[in-house]
Design a protein around this motif. Sequence first.
Motif, PDB file in Angstrom:
ATOM      1  N   ALA A 145       0.838  -1.120   0.005  1.00  0.00           N
ATOM      2  CA  ALA A 145      -0.039  -0.046  -0.213  1.00  0.00           C
ATOM      3  C   ALA A 145       0.953   1.232   0.048  1.00  0.00           C
ATOM      4  CB  ALA A 145      -0.846  -0.030   1.281  1.00  0.00           C
ATOM      5  N   LEU A 146       1.924   1.194   0.755  1.00  0.00           N
ATOM      6  CA  LEU A 146       2.674   2.407   0.841  1.00  0.00           C
ATOM      7  C   LEU A 146       3.588   2.601  -0.519  1.00  0.00           C
ATOM      8  CD1 LEU A 146       4.431   1.916   4.650  1.00  0.00           C
ATOM      9  CD2 LEU A 146       2.607   3.755   3.552  1.00  0.00           C
ATOM     10  N   ALA A 147       3.983   1.638  -1.103  1.00  0.00           N
ATOM     11  CA  ALA A 147       4.494   1.603  -2.560  1.00  0.00           C
ATOM     12  C   ALA A 147       3.679   2.310  -3.549  1.00  0.00           C
ATOM     13  CB  ALA A 147       4.974   0.095  -2.693  1.00  0.00           C
ATOM     14  N   CYS A 148       2.309   1.819  -3.565  1.00  0.00           N
ATOM     15  CA  CYS A 148       1.433   2.339  -4.526  1.00  0.00           C
ATOM     16  C   CYS A 148       1.257   3.757  -4.331  1.00  0.00           C
ATOM     17  CB  CYS A 148       0.073   1.623  -4.437  1.00  0.00           C
ATOM     18  SG  CYS A 148       0.347  -0.179  -4.806  1.00  0.00           S
ATOM     19  N   LEU A 149       1.127   4.303  -2.941  1.00  0.00           N
ATOM     20  CA  LEU A 149       0.836   5.638  -2.577  1.00  0.00           C
ATOM     21  C   LEU A 149       2.093   6.563  -3.017  1.00  0.00           C
ATOM     22  CD1 LEU A 149      -0.738   5.493   0.631  1.00  0.00           C
ATOM     23  CD2 LEU A 149      -1.823   5.791  -1.414  1.00  0.00           C
ATOM     24  N   PHE A 150       3.429   6.154  -2.884  1.00  0.00           N
ATOM     25  CA  PHE A 150       4.620   6.700  -3.207  1.00  0.00           C
ATOM     26  C   PHE A 150       4.662   6.748  -4.723  1.00  0.00           C
ATOM     27  CE2 PHE A 150       6.031   5.804   1.270  1.00  0.00           C
ATOM     28  CZ  PHE A 150       6.003   6.994   1.681  1.00  0.00           C
ATOM     29  N   THR A 151       4.348   5.626  -5.309  1.00  0.00           N
ATOM     30  CA  THR A 151       4.504   5.670  -6.595  1.00  0.00           C
ATOM     31  C   THR A 151       3.395   6.806  -7.413  1.00  0.00           C
ATOM     32  OG1 THR A 151       5.303   3.470  -6.877  1.00  0.00           O
ATOM     33  CG2 THR A 151       4.424   4.139  -8.903  1.00  0.00           C
ATOM     34  N   LEU A 152       2.170   6.838  -6.833  1.00  0.00           N
ATOM     35  CA  LEU A 152       1.382   7.779  -7.369  1.00  0.00           C
ATOM     36  C   LEU A 152       1.854   9.020  -7.126  1.00  0.00           C
ATOM     37  CD1 LEU A 152      -1.457   8.189  -8.548  1.00  0.00           C
ATOM     38  CD2 LEU A 152      -2.283   8.142  -6.349  1.00  0.00           C
ATOM     39  N   ALA A 153       2.548   9.495  -5.840  1.00  0.00           N
ATOM     40  CA  ALA A 153       3.075  10.676  -5.425  1.00  0.00           C
ATOM     41  C   ALA A 153       4.191  10.826  -6.373  1.00  0.00           C
ATOM     42  CB  ALA A 153       3.428  10.714  -3.978  1.00  0.00           C
ATOM     43  N   ASP A 154       4.960   9.861  -6.872  1.00  0.00           N
ATOM     44  CA  ASP A 154       6.049  10.440  -7.656  1.00  0.00           C
ATOM     45  C   ASP A 154       5.678  10.809  -9.141  1.00  0.00           C
ATOM     46  OD1 ASP A 154       8.734  10.376  -8.698  1.00  0.00           O
ATOM     47  OD2 ASP A 154       8.478   8.376  -9.312  1.00  0.00           O
ATOM     48  N   GLY A 155       4.389   9.954  -9.665  1.00  0.00           N
ATOM     49  CA  GLY A 155       4.100  10.191 -10.968  1.00  0.00           C
ATOM     50  C   GLY A 155       3.495  11.772 -10.935  1.00  0.00           C
ATOM     51  N   ILE A 156       2.834  11.980  -9.973  1.00  0.00           N
ATOM     52  CA  ILE A 156       2.263  13.599  -9.934  1.00  0.00           C
ATOM     53  C   ILE A 156       3.328  14.534  -9.742  1.00  0.00           C
ATOM     54  CG2 ILE A 156       0.876  14.936  -8.362  1.00  0.00           C
ATOM     55  CD1 ILE A 156      -0.831  12.598  -7.525  1.00  0.00           C
ATOM     56  N   ALA A 157       4.300  14.102  -8.916  1.00  0.00           N
ATOM     57  CA  ALA A 157       5.566  15.018  -8.983  1.00  0.00           C
ATOM     58  C   ALA A 157       6.276  15.064 -10.323  1.00  0.00           C
ATOM     59  CB  ALA A 157       6.634  14.448  -7.749  1.00  0.00           C
ATOM     60  N   LEU A 158       6.386  14.052 -11.076  1.00  0.00           N
ATOM     61  CA  LEU A 158       7.159  14.377 -12.131  1.00  0.00           C
ATOM     62  C   LEU A 158       5.967  15.195 -13.443  1.00  0.00           C
ATOM     63  CD1 LEU A 158       8.314  10.548 -13.005  1.00  0.00           C
ATOM     64  CD2 LEU A 158       9.569  12.796 -12.520  1.00  0.00           C
ATOM     65  N   LEU A 159       4.885  15.061 -13.227  1.00  0.00           N
ATOM     66  CA  LEU A 159       3.847  16.110 -14.222  1.00  0.00           C
ATOM     67  C   LEU A 159       3.988  17.342 -13.604  1.00  0.00           C
ATOM     68  CD1 LEU A 159       0.834  13.596 -14.392  1.00  0.00           C
ATOM     69  CD2 LEU A 159       2.256  13.826 -16.211  1.00  0.00           C
ATOM     70  N   LEU A 160       4.098  17.624 -12.442  1.00  0.00           N
ATOM     71  CA  LEU A 160       4.177  18.945 -11.879  1.00  0.00           C
ATOM     72  C   LEU A 160       5.459  19.491 -12.129  1.00  0.00           C
ATOM     73  CD1 LEU A 160       1.903  18.627  -8.802  1.00  0.00           C
ATOM     74  CD2 LEU A 160       1.298  19.413 -11.106  1.00  0.00           C
ATOM     75  N   SER A 161       6.472  18.810 -12.465  1.00  0.00           N
ATOM     76  CA  SER A 161       7.731  19.315 -12.518  1.00  0.00           C
ATOM     77  C   SER A 161       7.769  20.586 -13.708  1.00  0.00           C
ATOM     78  CB  SER A 161       8.767  18.255 -12.622  1.00  0.00           C
ATOM     79  OG  SER A 161      10.122  18.899 -12.888  1.00  0.00           O
ATOM     80  N   SER A 162       8.680  21.381 -13.606  1.00  0.00           N
ATOM     81  CA  SER A 162       9.007  22.482 -14.903  1.00  0.00           C
ATOM     82  C   SER A 162       9.595  21.689 -15.828  1.00  0.00           C
ATOM     83  CB  SER A 162       9.703  23.496 -14.107  1.00  0.00           C
ATOM     84  OG  SER A 162      10.958  23.103 -13.605  1.00  0.00           O
ATOM     85  N   GLN A 163      10.314  20.855 -15.733  1.00  0.00           N
ATOM     86  CA  GLN A 163      11.146  20.190 -16.934  1.00  0.00           C
ATOM     87  C   GLN A 163      10.141  18.905 -17.373  1.00  0.00           C
ATOM     88  OE1 GLN A 163      15.095  19.330 -15.532  1.00  0.00           O
ATOM     89  NE2 GLN A 163      15.501  21.228 -15.384  1.00  0.00           N
ATOM     90  N   PRO A 164      10.319  18.372 -18.860  1.00  0.00           N
ATOM     91  CA  PRO A 164       9.517  17.612 -19.055  1.00  0.00           C
ATOM     92  C   PRO A 164      10.156  16.112 -18.486  1.00  0.00           C
ATOM     93  CG  PRO A 164      10.891  18.168 -20.893  1.00  0.00           C
ATOM     94  CD  PRO A 164      11.120  19.057 -19.734  1.00  0.00           C
ATOM     95  N   PRO A 165       9.355  15.215 -17.893  1.00  0.00           N
ATOM     96  CA  PRO A 165       9.841  13.991 -17.180  1.00  0.00           C
ATOM     97  C   PRO A 165      10.792  13.010 -18.051  1.00  0.00           C
ATOM     98  CG  PRO A 165       7.451  13.741 -17.874  1.00  0.00           C
ATOM     99  CD  PRO A 165       8.046  15.027 -18.301  1.00  0.00           C
ATOM    100  N   ALA A 166      11.924  12.601 -17.718  1.00  0.00           N
ATOM    101  CA  ALA A 166      12.921  11.861 -18.122  1.00  0.00           C
ATOM    102  C   ALA A 166      12.674  10.296 -17.899  1.00  0.00           C
ATOM    103  CB  ALA A 166      14.161  12.255 -18.083  1.00  0.00           C
ATOM    104  N   ARG A 167      11.567   9.795 -17.281  1.00  0.00           N
ATOM    105  CA  ARG A 167      11.378   8.585 -16.751  1.00  0.00           C
ATOM    106  C   ARG A 167      10.008   8.341 -16.416  1.00  0.00           C
ATOM    107  NH1 ARG A 167      10.710   8.509 -11.229  1.00  0.00           N
ATOM    108  NH2 ARG A 167      11.331  10.384  -9.982  1.00  0.00           N
ATOM    109  N   LEU A 168       9.676   7.208 -16.110  1.00  0.00           N
ATOM    110  CA  LEU A 168       8.272   6.790 -15.945  1.00  0.00           C
ATOM    111  C   LEU A 168       8.353   6.211 -14.422  1.00  0.00           C
ATOM    112  CD1 LEU A 168       7.169   4.565 -18.893  1.00  0.00           C
ATOM    113  CD2 LEU A 168       6.680   6.847 -18.353  1.00  0.00           C
ATOM    114  N   PRO A 169       6.861   6.576 -13.779  1.00  0.00           N
ATOM    115  CA  PRO A 169       7.098   6.078 -12.479  1.00  0.00           C
ATOM    116  C   PRO A 169       7.035   4.385 -12.378  1.00  0.00           C
ATOM    117  CG  PRO A 169       5.054   6.963 -12.968  1.00  0.00           C
ATOM    118  CD  PRO A 169       6.126   7.262 -14.332  1.00  0.00           C
ATOM    119  N   TYR A 170       7.119   3.885 -11.268  1.00  0.00           N
ATOM    120  CA  TYR A 170       7.213   2.384 -11.088  1.00  0.00           C
ATOM    121  C   TYR A 170       5.659   1.705 -11.038  1.00  0.00           C
ATOM    122  CZ  TYR A 170      12.125   2.873  -9.923  1.00  0.00           C
ATOM    123  OH  TYR A 170      13.307   3.262 -10.000  1.00  0.00           O
TER     124      TYR A 170
END
Length: 741
Positions: free
Chosen positions: A288-313
């Motif tokens: 459950a914690l892995a899913c929540l942190f992965t979702l947060a990582d994807g959202i952080a990549l989308l909100l980043s000013s630079q285009p994402p260079a990787r995909l979340p897990y």
Amino acid sequence: MSKQEKETNKGDLIDVKSLIGDADGAGYSLDDIMAEYGHPSPPPEEKRLPAGEERFNTIEWAKISKGRTRPAASKPPCSGGQVVAFPGSQPVLPKEPDPPSEPEEPAEELESEMPEPAPVIPFPKEENVLSSFFKDLSRKADDYADHMFEEDEALDKQEVRRLEQLIPGTDLEELDDAPPSRQWRRPRRQEPPPPDVAPGELARRLGRGLKWMRTRTLLLLLLTALSLLQTLLPIAGVVLSSPLDQPAVQCCLSTALMGTGILLSVDVLFVGLYRACRLKFGMDTLAALACLFTLADGIALLLSSQPPARLPYTLVCLSGLFCLLHGTYHKRCALRLSCRTAAAASSPYRVTLDPAKWSERGTYTKWSGTPEGFGSQLQTDDGAQRIFRRICPLLFLGDITFALLVSVGSDQPERLVWALSALFAATASFGGALVYSRPLHKAARRLAASGAALAGWPGMAASRKGDCVIITDGDLFPPGYVELNGIKVLSDFSAERVVAYTATLIRDSGSGLTKLFHDQLRSMGGLMRRADNLQCHEGGGLSANIRGDQVLVGSAAFMKLMEVQLPQGLNVKNAVFCAIDRELAGIFALSYTLPDTVFPALEALMLEKVEPVLATRDFNLIPAMLQQRFKLAVSKMAFPPVERRRQLSDEEQDHSDTITALLCREGLLPFAESITAAKRLRWATRLGTSLCCAGSVLGMLLSAYLTSVGAYTSLSPLNLLIYMLTWLAPVWFLSGWVHRF
């Protein structure tokens, strides 16, 4: 000077010549001469000397011993009688001494001057220790040799051979007389058990929403396939059309898949988080914690000013959610199926593991009871969850610590969410939810076909100490597998009387033939009798008194042992004989048919190193009969004495409160399969859980290293998925082995 004056002046001098006697041999008698040449005469009656003479002789010898008078010879004086010289020597005979004139005063004076003789103490001889040991050993061997044949000579050898031929051999228990060792380990704190629910009601609860869970599992598998396709297309060199070729769009799709997967498995994720709030971490908590942190990582990549260079897990987390939901579905199906099987009988057989029942070893017993406690045991945590509750808190702290070290500790705080996502995704093992649930479901389906149901993890955990199993008459020959072929009544006894006497003794003994003889007696319109002083004999029979008649019921060997005359040319392999007052009254021919399921059941028990203990009450069921007639491996079974067999098969004996399984059918097959499944399931769960923990620890260390150096290419979702599937493979194959016996 006169003769009287000379004797007075001499005082206390002693005439030695008068003590020794004349040397000419005067005074010999015929008896002395005959005694010298080997013809002694009967000894004459001893004559006690007068008090004065006896005292005088004592005083005279005392004076000689003190040196006042030197004796003429080295022999002490004789108090009376004649002295015969040894052949070849000169005989010396004493003369009769004259009585003294005043014997009282010298006697008192000499008695006061006589010294007390000193005790003689023999000088101890020095002896070697080794020589003393061998002397003691030799003495013991001689004593044993003197007595070793006493018992053998006292018994009749023909009678001994007769008893050995008629009485079957039995096995004795191996009792441990050593004192119990002190246990330094602190006993575990027992948690309060869940509330007990009837199996039927619990089956209805577990069946709710089961189909929807299966549908959600299939949808999660579809989402996992889409995420895998998204990852493999760029690697395969497939060029997507615009706008799918944009990194931001790919990251958005991956995050959307992650969010959809969380919604589909929100119930199992909530259970994992609820465990964390109660400080009972599990693999579902880490997932459950892995899913929540992965979702947060994807959202952080989308909100980043630079285009994402990787995909979340997302690929790894969706695969973990599929395994988690699939394992939960397997477990609910297994528990529901077990409850339905247990609810099929109102009075099922309870299988319990009783400690130190036979030879100080844990022994499985089957006895009739109620399903009380089955629902409570079924709801307890399984063995994998109990291990994860100790390992997962350490993994949780390790993930948090390493994530802070590789991000904040390295002055790169932007890596914190990525490190948390990678560490928890590598730590949440795929096999955590499958290591117990999948083999449990497969074992429950096999046991349900034979009418057995496992009673949760408490019964499986105790199976480590289960080394023996009690097998009774009904296990080997259930009702219907023993038939009555014919009855022959002898002498002038009535058939109803013979059948009633036989049925009464068999009923009181608790034999497996009770129903057979009871039905025969009812068909004849007879009634049971009242038996007194029932005794079970080692030779294979029963004896009792019924209305003044001595009744013997047993096998042919028992009748020969009790010296009951049998008909000439009798050729009945399996029969029950009845004798009244030492006269044969009836013969009941029986036909035993061994079920085909007995052979695989015994083979499964012996493969699991569980020793069968024959606690049969039917006097015909002895090892010799089972081996000759049915070719059973009785050499690997224990056959206790008759009294011990009755104790082991007693229905009123105490049993353990922990249930291993509930049985709804007769026979040995469900009994043996439930024991085998419990032992295999425990072993597979412990081994699979150890593999899951080892994979999680190694994954945490590898992820911590790769995130510290920023090696996203090496720690890509596809590489991490391959690593997780590698540790899942042995757990998957191990779970498919449990039910194959």
